[in-house]
Design a protein around this motif. Structure first.
Motif, PDB file in Angstrom:
ATOM      1  N   TRP A 134       0.831  -1.212   0.000  1.00  0.00           N
ATOM      2  CA  TRP A 134       0.000   0.000   0.000  1.00  0.00           C
ATOM      3  C   TRP A 134       0.864   1.261   0.000  1.00  0.00           C
ATOM      4  CZ3 TRP A 134      -4.352  -0.620  -2.038  1.00  0.00           C
ATOM      5  CH2 TRP A 134      -5.119  -1.753  -1.805  1.00  0.00           C
ATOM      6  N   GLU A 135       2.050   1.168   0.602  1.00  0.00           N
ATOM      7  CA  GLU A 135       2.969   2.310   0.568  1.00  0.00           C
ATOM      8  C   GLU A 135       3.375   2.583  -0.889  1.00  0.00           C
ATOM      9  OE1 GLU A 135       6.163   1.717   3.364  1.00  0.00           O
ATOM     10  OE2 GLU A 135       7.274   3.378   2.449  1.00  0.00           O
ATOM     11  N   ALA A 136       3.669   1.507  -1.617  1.00  0.00           N
ATOM     12  CA  ALA A 136       4.018   1.659  -3.034  1.00  0.00           C
ATOM     13  C   ALA A 136       2.821   2.186  -3.820  1.00  0.00           C
ATOM     14  CB  ALA A 136       4.475   0.312  -3.607  1.00  0.00           C
ATOM     15  N   ALA A 137       1.627   1.673  -3.506  1.00  0.00           N
ATOM     16  CA  ALA A 137       0.419   2.132  -4.217  1.00  0.00           C
ATOM     17  C   ALA A 137       0.193   3.626  -3.989  1.00  0.00           C
ATOM     18  CB  ALA A 137      -0.792   1.325  -3.747  1.00  0.00           C
ATOM     19  N   ARG A 138       0.505   4.096  -2.770  1.00  0.00           N
ATOM     20  CA  ARG A 138       0.317   5.526  -2.483  1.00  0.00           C
ATOM     21  C   ARG A 138       1.301   6.409  -3.249  1.00  0.00           C
ATOM     22  NH1 ARG A 138      -1.994   3.808   2.321  1.00  0.00           N
ATOM     23  NH2 ARG A 138       0.015   3.366   3.261  1.00  0.00           N
ATOM     24  N   GLU A 139       2.442   5.854  -3.652  1.00  0.00           N
ATOM     25  CA  GLU A 139       3.376   6.604  -4.512  1.00  0.00           C
ATOM     26  C   GLU A 139       2.707   6.872  -5.863  1.00  0.00           C
ATOM     27  OE1 GLU A 139       7.106   7.105  -4.341  1.00  0.00           O
ATOM     28  OE2 GLU A 139       6.777   7.082  -2.175  1.00  0.00           O
ATOM     29  N   LEU A 140       1.911   5.906  -6.310  1.00  0.00           N
ATOM     30  CA  LEU A 140       1.192   6.062  -7.588  1.00  0.00           C
ATOM     31  C   LEU A 140      -0.073   6.906  -7.413  1.00  0.00           C
ATOM     32  CD1 LEU A 140       1.021   2.510  -9.238  1.00  0.00           C
ATOM     33  CD2 LEU A 140       2.387   4.442  -9.987  1.00  0.00           C
ATOM     34  N   ASP A 141      -0.815   6.603  -6.353  1.00  0.00           N
ATOM     35  CA  ASP A 141      -2.108   7.249  -6.074  1.00  0.00           C
ATOM     36  C   ASP A 141      -2.107   7.706  -4.618  1.00  0.00           C
ATOM     37  OD1 ASP A 141      -3.518   6.571  -8.552  1.00  0.00           O
ATOM     38  OD2 ASP A 141      -3.388   4.502  -7.833  1.00  0.00           O
ATOM     39  N   PRO A 142      -1.723   8.969  -4.351  1.00  0.00           N
ATOM     40  CA  PRO A 142      -1.597   9.402  -2.957  1.00  0.00           C
ATOM     41  C   PRO A 142      -2.876   9.240  -2.137  1.00  0.00           C
ATOM     42  CG  PRO A 142      -0.603  10.989  -4.450  1.00  0.00           C
ATOM     43  CD  PRO A 142      -1.284   9.978  -5.312  1.00  0.00           C
ATOM     44  N   ASP A 143      -4.048   9.191  -2.803  1.00  0.00           N
ATOM     45  CA  ASP A 143      -5.303   9.116  -2.043  1.00  0.00           C
ATOM     46  C   ASP A 143      -5.776   7.693  -1.771  1.00  0.00           C
ATOM     47  OD1 ASP A 143      -5.400  11.829  -1.996  1.00  0.00           O
ATOM     48  OD2 ASP A 143      -6.587  11.978  -3.845  1.00  0.00           O
ATOM     49  N   VAL A 144      -5.011   6.709  -2.251  1.00  0.00           N
ATOM     50  CA  VAL A 144      -5.492   5.336  -2.090  1.00  0.00           C
ATOM     51  C   VAL A 144      -5.569   4.984  -0.596  1.00  0.00           C
ATOM     52  CG1 VAL A 144      -3.298   4.061  -2.164  1.00  0.00           C
ATOM     53  CG2 VAL A 144      -5.329   3.050  -3.141  1.00  0.00           C
ATOM     54  N   GLU A 145      -6.679   4.359  -0.212  1.00  0.00           N
ATOM     55  CA  GLU A 145      -6.916   4.135   1.223  1.00  0.00           C
ATOM     56  C   GLU A 145      -6.437   2.777   1.702  1.00  0.00           C
ATOM     57  OE1 GLU A 145     -10.934   3.918   3.438  1.00  0.00           O
ATOM     58  OE2 GLU A 145     -10.551   6.039   2.984  1.00  0.00           O
ATOM     59  N   GLY A 146      -6.437   1.783   0.807  1.00  0.00           N
ATOM     60  CA  GLY A 146      -6.038   0.440   1.227  1.00  0.00           C
ATOM     61  C   GLY A 146      -6.987  -0.092   2.273  1.00  0.00           C
ATOM     62  N   GLU A 147      -6.434  -0.707   3.317  1.00  0.00           N
ATOM     63  CA  GLU A 147      -7.281  -1.318   4.345  1.00  0.00           C
ATOM     64  C   GLU A 147      -7.090  -0.650   5.689  1.00  0.00           C
ATOM     65  OE1 GLU A 147      -7.027  -5.883   3.121  1.00  0.00           O
ATOM     66  OE2 GLU A 147      -5.515  -4.579   2.287  1.00  0.00           O
ATOM     67  N   SER A 148      -6.484   0.568   5.670  1.00  0.00           N
ATOM     68  CA  SER A 148      -6.050   1.187   6.916  1.00  0.00           C
ATOM     69  C   SER A 148      -7.201   1.567   7.844  1.00  0.00           C
ATOM     70  CB  SER A 148      -5.196   2.420   6.611  1.00  0.00           C
ATOM     71  OG  SER A 148      -5.930   3.313   5.832  1.00  0.00           O
ATOM     72  N   ARG A 149      -8.403   1.772   7.287  1.00  0.00           N
ATOM     73  CA  ARG A 149      -9.504   2.211   8.157  1.00  0.00           C
ATOM     74  C   ARG A 149     -10.414   1.079   8.584  1.00  0.00           C
ATOM     75  NH1 ARG A 149     -11.201   8.150   6.931  1.00  0.00           N
ATOM     76  NH2 ARG A 149      -9.230   8.952   6.189  1.00  0.00           N
ATOM     77  N   ARG A 150     -10.017  -0.143   8.278  1.00  0.00           N
ATOM     78  CA  ARG A 150     -10.880  -1.280   8.620  1.00  0.00           C
ATOM     79  C   ARG A 150     -10.958  -1.479  10.140  1.00  0.00           C
ATOM     80  NH1 ARG A 150     -11.018  -5.311   4.555  1.00  0.00           N
ATOM     81  NH2 ARG A 150     -11.432  -4.299   2.575  1.00  0.00           N
ATOM     82  N   ALA A 151     -12.059  -2.087  10.564  1.00  0.00           N
ATOM     83  CA  ALA A 151     -12.270  -2.356  11.992  1.00  0.00           C
ATOM     84  C   ALA A 151     -11.126  -3.181  12.564  1.00  0.00           C
ATOM     85  CB  ALA A 151     -13.577  -3.113  12.179  1.00  0.00           C
ATOM     86  N   GLY A 152     -10.603  -2.752  13.685  1.00  0.00           N
ATOM     87  CA  GLY A 152      -9.581  -3.517  14.400  1.00  0.00           C
ATOM     88  C   GLY A 152      -8.176  -3.381  13.848  1.00  0.00           C
ATOM     89  N   ALA A 153      -7.999  -2.597  12.774  1.00  0.00           N
ATOM     90  CA  ALA A 153      -6.697  -2.558  12.099  1.00  0.00           C
ATOM     91  C   ALA A 153      -5.744  -1.508  12.664  1.00  0.00           C
ATOM     92  CB  ALA A 153      -6.905  -2.317  10.597  1.00  0.00           C
ATOM     93  N   ARG A 154      -6.179  -0.771  13.697  1.00  0.00           N
ATOM     94  CA  ARG A 154      -5.260   0.172  14.345  1.00  0.00           C
ATOM     95  C   ARG A 154      -5.156  -0.159  15.830  1.00  0.00           C
ATOM     96  NH1 ARG A 154     -10.088   2.906  13.743  1.00  0.00           N
ATOM     97  NH2 ARG A 154     -10.880   3.803  15.677  1.00  0.00           N
ATOM     98  N   GLU A 155      -4.053   0.236  16.426  1.00  0.00           N
ATOM     99  CA  GLU A 155      -3.786  -0.144  17.817  1.00  0.00           C
ATOM    100  C   GLU A 155      -4.949   0.273  18.731  1.00  0.00           C
ATOM    101  OE1 GLU A 155      -0.077   1.296  19.304  1.00  0.00           O
ATOM    102  OE2 GLU A 155      -0.146  -0.078  21.016  1.00  0.00           O
TER     103      GLU A 155
END
Ligand SMILES: C[S@@+](CC[C@H](N)C(=O)[O-])C[C@H]1O[C@@H](n2cnc3c(N)ncnc32)[C@H](O)[C@@H]1O
Length: 239
Positions: A134-155
């Motif tokens: 996803w870091e590489a994808a953000r180099e191509l598309d800075p707005d790409v969200e990936g799975e970062s906002r999914r439930a349980g995916a942050r500390e």
């Protein structure tokens, strides 16, 4: 991502104190990475598993004879109250349509003082097995969200969800695995299978951007052979 979920399974089973003599439920079993670990510890007759996807149910049945595998979602478990000693969900909460409802169901089918535990890769931080992609994808598309906002995916978020589902004495932790890759191609190949959120993202790229994404990933990874660490956030509580 089986190469990462297989070594994760014993970590989650340890975190939930799964031990001989217990009856366990594997929620969102997929083809059965965690099911296999539960069978090793408890024997097939003491393990039940559910998944809403028919192909995964068929695969889990074939791989784990003697385990009761049923087609069901976490939000509506086809079991009586307090039927299990422990209920686990490995890499599933972030796919649930209603995570709190699913976790509440897991608590309902677990005996009083039994353990409900779950883990989700650190998609919200930089520690998940897909973070570099996803870091590489953000180099191509800075707005790409990936799975970062999914439930349980942050500390801390899984613990919040478990508390919201009514579990008591909730504790959180981080589970880490280390996976070896002999070549870059071996690391890249699963992304080309068109599955999951990365597969969906790649399907929208033309050939030039796809080649650029591949090159960015190659530049960001260490020279082959290499080993990568991946971290999952985990939480457990008592029913
Ligand atoms: C990443 S896979 C994890 C599979 C397995 N637990 C493992 O660790 O390898 C996510 C699984 O969650 C299942 N799933 C999706 N939504 C679900 C829900 N609401 N309840 C239970 N499982 C669900 C999917 O069908 C899929 O098998």
């Amino acid at each position: 991502m089986g190469r990462y979920s297989v070594p994760l399974a014993p970590r989650l089973a340890d975190f939930a104190s799964v031990a001989e003599g217990q009856r366990a439920l594997d929620v969102g079993c997929g083809p059965g990475a965690l099911t296999a670990e539960l069978v090793r510890r408890l024997g097939p007759a003491a393990v039940s598993a559910v998944d809403p996807s028919e192909p995964f149910v068929a695969a889990a049945r074939e791989r784990h004879p003697g385990v009761s595998v049923r087609r069901a979602a976490a939000e509506e478990l086809p079991f009586a109250d307090r039927a299990f000693d422990v209920a686990l969900a490995q890499l599933v909460v972030h796919f649930m349509a209603e995570p709190v409802v699913g976790l509440r169901e897991m608590a309902r089918v677990t005996r009083e003082h039994g353990v409900v535990a779950a883990c989700v890769w650190d998609h919200g931080g930089s520690g998940g097995p897909l973070s570099l992609f996803w870091e590489a994808a953000r180099e191509l598309d800075p707005d790409v969200e990936g799975e970062s906002r999914r439930a349980g995916a942050r500390e801390g978020h899984l613990a919040e969800l478990l508390r919201a589902a009514g579990l008591r004495d909730v504790e959180e932790g981080a589970l880490s695995v280390r996976v070896e890759h002999r070549t870059f191609e071996e690391w890249w190949e699963p992304f080309t299978l068109g599955v999951g959120t990365p597969g969906g993202y790649m399907a929208g790229l033309d050939a030039t951007r796809l080649a650029r994404l591949r090159e960015l990933c190659r530049e960001m990874l260490p020279a082959a052979p290499f080993a990568l660490n991946a971290r999952a956030w985990a939480a457990r509580g008592l029913a």
